[in-house]
Each structure stands twice: as structure tokens, then as C-alpha cells.
Design a protein around this motif. Structure first.
Motif, short mmCIF file in Angstrom:
data_model
loop_
_atom_site.label_atom_id
_atom_site.label_comp_id
_atom_site.label_asym_id
_atom_site.label_seq_id
_atom_site.Cartn_x
_atom_site.Cartn_y
_atom_site.Cartn_z
N SER A 128 60.11 -47.59 -10.13
CA SER A 128 60.91 -49.07 -8.97
C SER A 128 59.82 -49.32 -7.73
CB SER A 128 62.17 -47.94 -8.64
OG SER A 128 61.94 -46.86 -8.78
N HIS A 129 60.17 -50.35 -7.31
CA HIS A 129 59.50 -50.50 -6.38
C HIS A 129 60.01 -50.92 -5.00
CE1 HIS A 129 55.73 -50.36 -8.14
NE2 HIS A 129 55.77 -50.15 -8.94
N TRP A 130 59.69 -51.43 -4.28
CA TRP A 130 60.45 -52.14 -3.41
C TRP A 130 59.54 -53.77 -3.16
CZ3 TRP A 130 64.72 -52.34 -1.23
CH2 TRP A 130 65.62 -50.97 -1.20
N LEU A 131 59.70 -54.58 -3.65
CA LEU A 131 58.87 -55.33 -3.08
C LEU A 131 59.52 -56.58 -1.82
CD1 LEU A 131 59.17 -57.81 -6.70
CD2 LEU A 131 58.18 -56.08 -5.94
N ARG A 155 63.50 -58.62 0.81
CA ARG A 155 63.74 -57.38 0.51
C ARG A 155 63.90 -56.65 -1.06
NH1 ARG A 155 65.56 -51.19 2.54
NH2 ARG A 155 63.22 -50.69 2.44
N MET A 156 63.81 -56.58 -1.99
CA MET A 156 64.19 -56.61 -3.73
C MET A 156 64.01 -55.25 -4.16
SD MET A 156 65.07 -59.76 -6.19
CE MET A 156 62.84 -59.66 -6.28
N SER A 157 65.31 -54.93 -4.56
CA SER A 157 64.70 -53.52 -5.31
C SER A 157 64.84 -54.09 -6.93
CB SER A 157 65.73 -52.83 -5.25
OG SER A 157 66.40 -53.08 -6.17
N LEU A 158 62.70 -53.90 -7.40
CA LEU A 158 62.30 -54.05 -8.77
C LEU A 158 62.68 -52.41 -9.18
CD1 LEU A 158 61.24 -55.60 -10.68
CD2 LEU A 158 58.78 -54.93 -9.92
N GLU A 159 63.66 -52.38 -10.89
CA GLU A 159 63.50 -51.05 -11.72
C GLU A 159 63.43 -51.66 -12.64
OE1 GLU A 159 67.28 -47.62 -11.70
OE2 GLU A 159 66.90 -49.05 -13.02
N PHE A 160 62.26 -50.79 -13.30
CA PHE A 160 62.46 -51.48 -15.13
C PHE A 160 61.87 -49.56 -16.21
CE2 PHE A 160 57.91 -51.01 -14.40
CZ PHE A 160 57.41 -51.17 -13.17
N ARG A 161 62.39 -49.86 -17.01
CA ARG A 161 62.54 -49.10 -17.91
C ARG A 161 62.52 -49.37 -19.30
NH1 ARG A 161 68.35 -45.79 -16.31
NH2 ARG A 161 68.66 -46.73 -14.13
N HIS A 162 61.46 -48.30 -20.25
CA HIS A 162 61.04 -48.18 -21.19
C HIS A 162 60.88 -46.82 -21.94
CE1 HIS A 162 60.01 -50.58 -24.52
NE2 HIS A 162 59.06 -51.62 -24.65
N VAL A 170 61.83 -56.29 -25.22
CA VAL A 170 62.95 -55.22 -25.02
C VAL A 170 62.98 -54.09 -26.06
CG1 VAL A 170 64.95 -56.12 -26.88
CG2 VAL A 170 63.94 -57.92 -24.91
N PRO A 171 63.04 -53.42 -26.28
CA PRO A 171 64.97 -52.72 -25.79
C PRO A 171 64.73 -52.68 -24.17
CG PRO A 171 63.82 -51.16 -27.02
CD PRO A 171 62.46 -52.31 -26.81
N GLY A 172 62.74 -52.82 -23.75
CA GLY A 172 62.74 -52.34 -22.43
C GLY A 172 64.26 -53.44 -21.64
N VAL A 173 64.09 -52.62 -19.98
CA VAL A 173 64.89 -52.87 -19.16
C VAL A 173 64.73 -53.30 -17.90
CG1 VAL A 173 67.16 -52.79 -20.35
CG2 VAL A 173 66.03 -51.16 -18.85
N VAL A 174 65.11 -54.73 -17.15
CA VAL A 174 64.94 -54.54 -15.50
C VAL A 174 65.64 -55.62 -15.04
CG1 VAL A 174 64.03 -57.66 -16.33
CG2 VAL A 174 63.05 -55.79 -14.24
N ASN A 175 65.81 -54.86 -13.35
CA ASN A 175 67.23 -55.00 -12.75
C ASN A 175 66.35 -55.61 -11.00
OD1 ASN A 175 69.59 -55.52 -12.08
ND2 ASN A 175 69.76 -53.28 -11.30
N CYS A 176 67.35 -56.12 -10.16
CA CYS A 176 66.71 -56.14 -9.32
C CYS A 176 68.47 -55.73 -8.76
CB CYS A 176 65.86 -57.64 -8.89
SG CYS A 176 64.72 -57.73 -9.47
N GLY A 177 68.40 -54.81 -8.40
CA GLY A 177 70.52 -54.79 -7.92
C GLY A 177 70.34 -54.89 -6.44
N ILE A 178 69.16 -54.49 -5.31
CA ILE A 178 68.71 -54.72 -3.73
C ILE A 178 68.63 -56.01 -3.28
CG2 ILE A 178 69.07 -53.16 -1.70
CD1 ILE A 178 68.78 -51.35 -2.94
#
Lengths: 416, 416
Positions: B218-221, B285-292, B261-269
Motif C-alpha cells: 500500500s501507498h499514500w498517493l 491524498r488517496m490510499s492505494l492498496e493492491f494484493r496478489h 486478475v485475480p489480483g485486486v486494487v483499492n482506493c479506499g480513502i
């Protein structure tokens, strides 16, 4: 400018601008003089003293508006009203409003000095709280009758704070409602202001004649999807409310650039819930504001933008809730006054153009009832509401001279 | 299932699930039992009593982990660890964690009842604070040695609140650090959990064998443009920070769907400044989270997503600031344990598939050091962390039976 033409006193105008800028001066070179603060009250007192020193009549009303009056020889004559406002936004600049009031005062002083016999009264007014520190356009809408008890129900700040602030200026809600005047007494209303944009500067033009003060419509848009675990919910199966809002922001920009220039759109507030790195957003509440010059253009923008919001919601399987917020009707400027300003600028050898005002101004309070006109002079880099706000001396002088000659043309029957 | 195969006691398991769900029960039918709250302490006490009633040995450590132990006849044997967690998220459900602990307990009871002679010790453990009410995976990482003093410097809630909560459970930061065990003593770690997704349900499959617990980056952008008056600044001349963030959110979705896919990404904040109807946003300021599933996939996602963010910023003449936040390494499950679980499911006539876990779980604490495996059973509509969380009785029974037979295969040397 032809030598024989009457001109304002340049040194007196520039000296006034410097003196007034000391009242509420900030370390950054700007001015902090929000309406009804101590600094604003000091600015008003300075204006009263300037009126006295000029030998003009002082006139005040229950809404805190302060005027210098140069009476006609004809007591039943109409009044040509010139003015603007002395209040600033918090941490604002030296020219927004101040230039218009001081130019109007200088016009009256110049004409008083010339001992001309005027066929109408001239009034140079400073309106209360144009910037809306409490209620936008408070003073001018009190005079035009657009203010009522409901206007005071949702001030910025609390109602009790507003009551204290009004009392500090010696006025009250009740007294504000006594300030309405018979609009038939006015021949016209005329105001000069800094542009707060870059159209004049980038085209190297002297004077911008306002064709309309744009209307504003705004809505709250709420995109509603479903919160989900940002890991376990497959991207293709999400109902991410932020996607709807994001898609709308990008496509609204494209829509306006393609079909509505010089109209503008803004999404300036966005609240996202629940708001965590690892939760898919369920709800996004977003502000939408758009502006254009006529009722018809505004209605067309509204139709297309709201349809676009529905499309963006549907694209991501979201629902859209929306509720209209405040509306400001467009205020077209009087064509005769526009032509008069153009004539004055021409006579003085100044270049000019027509443009819309995308910011709100006191002329909105009068445009639907009396001949109303407004013109702009350039300000550096379009910067305003900022300590760096700057307009060159020569543009301040142009402002007052065009105001003077527009006023003279109107007193001479240009609108008849 | 073949009649001759040993099976868990269905009624005993289902009765336990019902009883435990009463502890911290909410009006909506869920469970509120966050780690180290009074409800969690009551849940732990219930677990201790259940261990006593089953005639199993009780074992506790300084991190608040509680185990039932069924010893081997061979005192120097290794331990096969089975478990999950009894804590819930706030206002969570009845199955997340609880099913894994109760299935493990039921496996031990079933084997104790069968009077088999086991070649290894069996331990059914409840780990402290899997959900991270204070520190995610606290209990399991204390055992595996992944917890240290630094882990306690930024708990959710304050440090003093954490100290009080630990004391309530009779433990402390110092005692947590004594919970580390020699990982060589473990033969394997095995856990069953509800899926918290819809892949099993939508394919009507019984068992999901986890191939990897995904890694998370995850990162803050921060997109930085320029605040401007939303009326006077032409749309074409704006540097609207929200455009960059919005463009990124839409295109990141498309990028992941097309290539990851099936990796995922989310900008939740998302936080937008200054935040007014009539001001063009200067900063977002936006949160970025991704998973694989693997380090390599995560690195490729990170490269492409951050490059995309740069492109989106450049497109609108914005600057991009970014800072990495927490990282969770992917935890691949042991291939031998995966095969063992598949064998157990096959033997019982249950359908199964392989899948990645997109949520974090206690097996992450062990996957890099000992043979570790995990499997899922379906949960209705993928709903979890929610009072509506539901897994059918037959799936709970499958969970415990597959855990039982996987454990038996491992004790019989399946990993040797």
C-alpha cells in the motif's frame, strides 16, 4: 487620452489605495478585512472620514452600507449609483472591492472639484459583506429588497455570532430590513472591479465589459455502492462508489470542454465512506457546481451533467442520490450600459472586450430591476482572494477614468 | 462419506458453535468480541472450560494464546498445530475464526474418543487478536517470533489503552515476547476458515484449498495541483488535483482487470483540499492498496500502478507525491499440505478447488518456517465481518471432517 478630457486625480486615487490597504494589512502584503470585523469597522471609519474631507454628504443605512453623495441641483433628480465593497475575504488582497469604492469616491470628488451642474445625484457606495463572511451580497441585496428574515437563518458562523457582529457595527437584523430603497430612484448602477482572471492580461486588453454575471447551480451527488473487503471481493464484482464519482469528474470535464466553454464545472468536496485502505468504498458524497451566462445555458448544462452522473452510476451498478443546493440566477448586464462603457473606453483610447463574470458581484442585486453595468481591469496572473493580488497603477487609473466618463455619459442621457 | 471412516461428532460441533455465538452476541444476530474486550475474555474462559470438559490438557502462553493438547505416546514427538482465532471484528459474525478453533477442538476430542495412539502431539490453538483490534496476528506472530517490541509502538488505539487491555487478560508486552516457540517442534500448521468470498459458493464447491495468502502493498498517493476560483479560472487552465486521482482510480481498475486478475486494487480513502463547492481542489491524498499471490506479481503490479499514477498526474499538469505504507509479504502454502487436504477431501467425496486467500490469516505467521496449509468452506454471499455472516451446518461439518482427515494423513506421514 485626449488632453481636453476631464480626468480623475491620479495621485489622490493611488494614495487612497495605499492608505486603505494599511487597514487590516497582513505580513504577506495582503489585507484581512472580513465584513463586520474590527478591521472592517476601521475601514468604514476611514471611508467616512474621506467623505467628510472631500466635502461630500455622508449617508448610511440600516444594513451598514455607507455612501458619499454629490447632489444634483435638481432635488427630484434620480441617482446614479457607483460602488463596490470594502470588505475582503480572510487573508485577501488590496484591490478586490476596494478599487471599485475608491474609484467611485474619486469620480465624485473629481466632479465636485469641476463644479459642474449635474442633472442627477451621484452616489458612491460601499456595500456590506459582499464576500459573504456572513451573508453574501448582504448590503446590496438589502437595498434592492432581495434580503428578508430567511436570509439570516443560515449565516456562515452561528446566528449568535452574526448578532454580535452586526451589533458591533451598530446595526441589527431588523435594521438591515429597513435598508430597502425604491429602485425607481436609481438611474443606473455601475461598478468597476479587478478581473480575478487572466483574460484581459493574456490578451493585453485594458477594459473588460461584463455581459453577464454568470448563474450558478449546485448539487450534492451521492454515489451508493456496497462496502466490501478489498481483498476477498473480486474487482469485477465490486460496486465501488468511488468509481462512479471518479468517472463523473473526468467525463464532466470533457463534456464542459466540448460543449459548454466558457461555462465551468467543479467538484470541490468529496467525502468517501467508510474510508479505509482495505474497504471498498460504499458511499461517495460529492459537490457539483457549474456556472454559465444565461438561464438557458445553465438549464442545458444541468440536464447533461445530471444525465452523465446517472450514466456513471449505472456503469458501475451504483445508485445515485442527488439534491440541489443553492442557486444563483444569471444576471445579464444592461446592453445600453455596456455600450456606454465601451464608448467611454473608446473615447479614452483604451482597448476593450466583452466577457462574462464567473464570480458573483453586487451588480447581481440590481441587474433585474435597474440598468446595471460592470467592467473589469486586469489583475496580475488572475490571482485574487490572495495576498499576492495586484493591479498596476495605470490600470487603477483607467478604472476610475472609465468609470468617470461612463458616469458622465449616463448623466448626459446615454441611456435615455 | 464411506461409512467406515472416522468422523467428528456433528452435534457436539454445532452445539459448540451455537454456544460460543452467545458470547458477545449482538441484536442483529452477529458477534461483537474484539480481542481483549470483556466479551473476548468470556470467550476464552468458555474455551478453557470446553478443554477441561473434553479431558484435554490446557496450555496458555504469555501472548494470551490458549491451546488444547492431546499428547502423543511418544514424549519427544513433534506437534501438529491446528487452530484459528476466537476474537471478532467489531460487530462481526459467528463463523470467522470461531469455526477454525472449534473444528480443531472437535478433531482433538474425536481422536481422544477414538483412543488411537498418535505418533505426534496434537494441539488446537486459539490465537490472540488475529483481527488486529490492537495488533494484527498478535498471538501467532508471538509464537513464530515475528513479534518484537517495535510491533507494540503503533497499536490501533493508544499504547496506554493496549496496556490496560493486555493487563485485563493477565498478560503484558513483556510476557507476549516470551511466547516464541522453537518452530522445529512443529510438524505442520493447519487451519480451516470460512471463505469470506463467493468463489466456492458460486461454483457449488465444498472445499477451497489455499495456494497462497496474498501479499499486500500500500501507498499514500498525493496529487498536487493548484487551488483556484471555480468560477473565474477557465476549465482548460485548471490544475485540478481531483482529476488526477479520479483518472487513476478508473484506469487502475482497468489495468488490474486487463492484466492482473485475480489480483485486486483499492482506493479506499480520499481526502480533498481545500474542500469547498467553489474552489478547485489543490490536493488530493488517496490510499492505494493492491494484493496478489506472489512477490513477483506484486512487484509487477506496483511498477505498473505507480507508473500509471505518474501518467495521470502528468496528464493534468499535477505533481505526484507518494510514500509506501505497510507491506505484507505473500505467504505461499506448503504444496505437500495442499495435496494432503485435497486427498482428505477426495476420500470424503467432497469437491474442491485451489484458490488464493485475499485476506490475511494466522498461517502467514508460520508459512515461511514450517509446512503450513489452509482451506476454506463456503459462506453465504461471501458476506463476512458482518452480523449476516453465515455458513451452513453441513459446511461446518465438512470443515471439521476434512481437518480431521488432513491431520490424520499428516500424523501418518503424508509430509514425510
Amino acid at each position: 487620452m485626449p488632453q481636453r478630457m476631464i480626468q480623475i486625480n491620479e495621485d489622490r486615487l493611488l494614495s487612497d489605495l495605499r492608505d486603505l490597504a494599511q487597514i487590516g494589512a497582513t505580513a504577506e502584503g495582503g489585507v484581512h478585512r472580513p465584513a463586520l470585523t474590527e478591521a472592517d469597522l476601521a475601514g468604514r471609519e476611514w471611508f467616512r472620514q474621506s467623505i467628510h474631507q472631500a466635502g461630500l454628504a455622508l449617508q448610511e443605512d440600516g444594513a451598514g452600507n455607507i455612501s458619499a453623495v454629490l447632489p444634483s441641483v435638481e432635488p427630484n433628480a434620480k441617482t446614479l449609483l457607483l460602488g463596490s465593497h470594502l470588505d475582503t475575504v480572510p487573508n485577501g488582497g488590496r484591490f478586490d472591492g476596494a478599487l471599485g469604492v475608491l474609484a467611485a469616491l474619486e469620480v465624485l470628488r473629481t466632479l465636485a472639484d469641476s463644479h459642474r451642474s449635474l442633472p442627477c445625484h451621484l452616489e458612491a457606495i460601499s456595500f456590506t459583506d459582499e464576500e459573504g463572511n456572513w451573508i453574501p451580497l448582504l448590503g446590496s441585496s438589502a437595498i434592492s429588497g432581495n434580503l428578508n428574515r430567511e436570509s439570516f437563518t443560515q449565516p456562515r458562523g452561528s446566528k449568535s455570532e452574526l448578532a454580535v457582529a452586526l451589533a458591533r457595527a451598530g446595526i441589527s437584523v431588523a435594521s438591515c430590513l429597513t435598508a430597502q430603497r425604491n429602485l425607481d430612484e436609481f438611474l443606473a448602477y455601475l461598478e468597476v472591479h479587478i478581473e480575478q482572471g487572466t483574460r484581459l492580461e493574456s490578451s493585453a486588453l485594458d477594459i473588460g465589459i461584463v455581459t453577464s454575471i454568470v448563474g450558478i447551480r449546485s448539487h450534492w451527488l451521492e454515489f451508493v455502492g456496497e462496502a466490501a473487503h478489498a481483498g476477498t471481493k473480486a474487482v469485477a464484482e465490486r460496486k465501488d462508489a468511488f468509481w462512479g464519482a471518479a468517472d463523473f469528474a473526468i467525463r464532466a470535464r470533457e463534456l464542459v470542454l466540448a460543449h459548454f466553454v466558457p461555462g465551468v464545472v467543479n467538484c470541490g468536496i468529496l467525502e468517501l465512506r467508510p474510508g479505509a485502505f482495505n474497504i471498498v468504498p460504499a458511499r461517495v458524497r460529492m459537490s457539483l457546481e457549474f456556472r454559465h451566462g444565461t438561464k438557458e445555458q445553465l438549464a442545458e448544462m444541468e440536464k447533461e451533467l445530471l444525465a452523465l452522473a446517472e450514466q456513471c452510476a449505472a456503469r458501475f451498478d451504483l445508485t445515485l442520490n442527488r439534491s440541489p443546493v443553492a442557486t444563483v440566477a444569471p444576471a445579464p448586464m444592461h446592453s445600453g450600459v455596456q455600450a456606454t462603457i465601451a464608448g467611454a473606453a473608446e473615447a479614452m483610447g483604451l482597448s476593450h472586450t466583452r466577457l462574462m463574470s464567473f464570480a458573483g458581484h453586487d451588480p447581481q442585486s440590481f441587474a433585474h430591476d435597474i440598468p446595471t453595468g460592470m467592467f473589469f481591469v486586469p489583475c496580475r496572473d488572475g490571482i485574487s482572494h490572495n495576498p499576492a493580488e495586484f493591479t498596476r497603477d495605470e490600470d487603477c487609473i483607467h478604472a476610475a477614468n472609465v468609470l468617470l466618463h461612463s458616469a458622465l455619459l449616463i448623466t448626459e442621457g446615454a441611456l435615455a
